[in-house]
Scaffold this active site. Sequence first.
Site, PDB file in Angstrom:
ATOM      1  N   ARG A 106      39.241  28.500  54.225  1.00 16.37           N
ATOM      2  CA  ARG A 106      40.094  28.955  53.126  1.00 16.37           C
ATOM      3  C   ARG A 106      39.353  30.007  52.307  1.00 16.37           C
ATOM      4  NH1 ARG A 106      37.547  27.684  49.185  1.00 16.37           N
ATOM      5  NH2 ARG A 106      38.938  28.991  47.979  1.00 16.37           N
ATOM      6  N   GLY A 107      40.117  30.602  51.350  1.00 15.83           N
ATOM      7  CA  GLY A 107      39.573  31.712  50.564  1.00 15.83           C
ATOM      8  C   GLY A 107      40.012  32.988  51.266  1.00 15.83           C
ATOM      9  N   CYS A 147      39.960  28.476  40.416  1.00 19.41           N
ATOM     10  CA  CYS A 147      39.916  28.219  41.851  1.00 19.41           C
ATOM     11  C   CYS A 147      38.503  28.468  42.408  1.00 19.41           C
ATOM     12  CB  CYS A 147      40.982  29.035  42.586  1.00 19.41           C
ATOM     13  SG  CYS A 147      41.261  28.430  44.268  1.00 19.41           S
ATOM     14  N   ASP A 166      44.219  37.097  46.086  1.00 21.58           N
ATOM     15  CA  ASP A 166      44.715  36.923  47.448  1.00 21.58           C
ATOM     16  C   ASP A 166      45.385  38.215  47.891  1.00 21.58           C
ATOM     17  OD1 ASP A 166      44.644  33.910  46.412  1.00 21.58           O
ATOM     18  OD2 ASP A 166      44.466  33.981  48.589  1.00 21.58           O
ATOM     19  N   ASN A 187      47.509  35.421  43.101  1.00 23.08           N
ATOM     20  CA  ASN A 187      46.307  34.571  43.260  1.00 23.08           C
ATOM     21  C   ASN A 187      46.690  33.119  43.035  1.00 23.08           C
ATOM     22  OD1 ASN A 187      43.408  34.519  43.730  1.00 23.08           O
ATOM     23  ND2 ASN A 187      43.201  33.883  41.610  1.00 23.08           N
ATOM     24  N   LYS A 234      42.487  43.787  50.194  1.00 20.49           N
ATOM     25  CA  LYS A 234      43.501  42.840  49.694  1.00 20.49           C
ATOM     26  C   LYS A 234      44.682  43.576  49.037  1.00 20.49           C
ATOM     27  CE  LYS A 234      40.162  39.136  49.101  1.00 20.49           C
ATOM     28  NZ  LYS A 234      39.282  38.440  48.146  1.00 20.49           N
TER      29      LYS A 234
HETATM   30  P1  RI2 Z   1      37.853  35.108  47.821  1.00 17.69           P
HETATM   31  C1  RI2 Z   1      41.742  31.478  47.299  1.00 17.69           C
HETATM   32  O1  RI2 Z   1      42.827  30.952  47.962  1.00 17.69           O
HETATM   33  C2  RI2 Z   1      41.954  31.553  45.795  1.00 17.69           C
HETATM   34  O2  RI2 Z   1      43.255  31.894  45.401  1.00 17.69           O
HETATM   35  C3  RI2 Z   1      40.949  32.627  45.475  1.00 17.69           C
HETATM   36  O3  RI2 Z   1      41.133  33.167  44.189  1.00 17.69           O
HETATM   37  C4  RI2 Z   1      41.240  33.612  46.581  1.00 17.69           C
HETATM   38  O4  RI2 Z   1      41.443  32.807  47.733  1.00 17.69           O
HETATM   39  C5  RI2 Z   1      40.217  34.659  46.804  1.00 17.69           C
HETATM   40  O5  RI2 Z   1      39.060  34.157  47.394  1.00 17.69           O
HETATM   41  P2  RI2 Z   1      42.840  29.542  48.768  1.00 17.69           P
HETATM   42  O6  RI2 Z   1      42.482  29.891  50.199  1.00 17.69           O
HETATM   43  O7  RI2 Z   1      38.325  36.004  48.910  1.00 17.69           O
HETATM   44  O8  RI2 Z   1      41.920  28.533  48.168  1.00 17.69           O
HETATM   45  O9  RI2 Z   1      37.403  35.864  46.603  1.00 17.69           O
HETATM   46  O10 RI2 Z   1      44.277  29.144  48.667  1.00 17.69           O
HETATM   47  O11 RI2 Z   1      36.798  34.130  48.315  1.00 17.69           O
END
Ligand code: RI2
Length: 308
Positions: A18-19, A127, A196, A206, A232
């Site tokens: 995730r992320g 988050c 996101d 986001n 993004k």
């Molecule tokens: P980076 C995450 O989504 C959060 O919304 C976070 O702000 C975003 O991704 C960006 O993350 P999730 O996968 O790319 O937890 O900065 O739903 O790591």
Amino acid sequence: MAEIIEKTAESIRDMTIRGAGRIARAGASAMGDFAAGYNGTSLDDFRRDIKKNAAILTASRPTAVSLWNGVRATMRGLSFVSTLQEAKDLVVSNSEEFVEISSRAVATIAKIGANRIKSGDVIMTHCNSSAAIGVIKEAHRQGKDIKVYATESRPWRQGILTVNELAEAGIDTTLIIDSAVRTVMKGVDKVFVGADTITSHGALINKIGTSQLALAAHEARVQFYVCSETYKFSSATIFGDMVTIEERSIEEVVKKGEVPDSVKIFNPVFDSTPAAYIDAIITDVGMIHPGSVYDVMVRQLGDSLFEE
Ligand code: RI2
């Protein structure tokens, strides 16, 4: 080799990976691995399979344009090659290049963002964003004395990951529940969140609750910064496409039997923060005003933006 695609898509769907940045790199790597291990014999079949894979991967998290852009980056130039080997090599090298560039972008954002932080600042984040955490850790590494409030971020509680990472780096960290944001905001100097997706109008998509942080920051006159790699940025939004907000299973919110079946549960996992609430977007090409997102997209993508 199709298993690598299915396995990666499933890991993204169930949040094992995730992320926004991580899923983009995972998607791009899966495309590269697929190409490297491809044992078909025809270029047409390869092109068809690659397209099918891209569709499977991108459907696993529909809101994150990062994933779409990461996967699409691996296919760049594919229509111009003339042999299967060339096509495979191209996808592999595109994939490696994307992973390298996107990782470097996080480090660049950390450096640029840390310049906005001064000793004594109280920061809030939401988050678990590697881009936002990178900024905070870099400021700490530079010896700045900072305090951080991190939200729990229900229902997945990614805030637990964030406080662990910040505490491990030796940063003064306080975990708060999501509904404490407005109460705490009065004592905050700056908010740093990840992204996101960014639309061509500079709106931020986001983790759900981000727009509440933005509203509370606006009310308390606290600066609100978004940390976002430029991949993004969603070019489709230029032409009026709306970003699909992902809704996830109700079991993420309540356990089975906890509430009567007649109770409806709504679990959107992202929200949209209008550009008007964002002071600046910290990107790998510098800090920009949300109103400049369109210009950056056009500069980076050039004519290819208008091809599809
Ligand atoms: P980076 C995450 O989504 C959060 O919304 C976070 O702000 C975003 O991704 C960006 O993350 P999730 O996968 O790319 O937890 O900065 O739903 O790591």
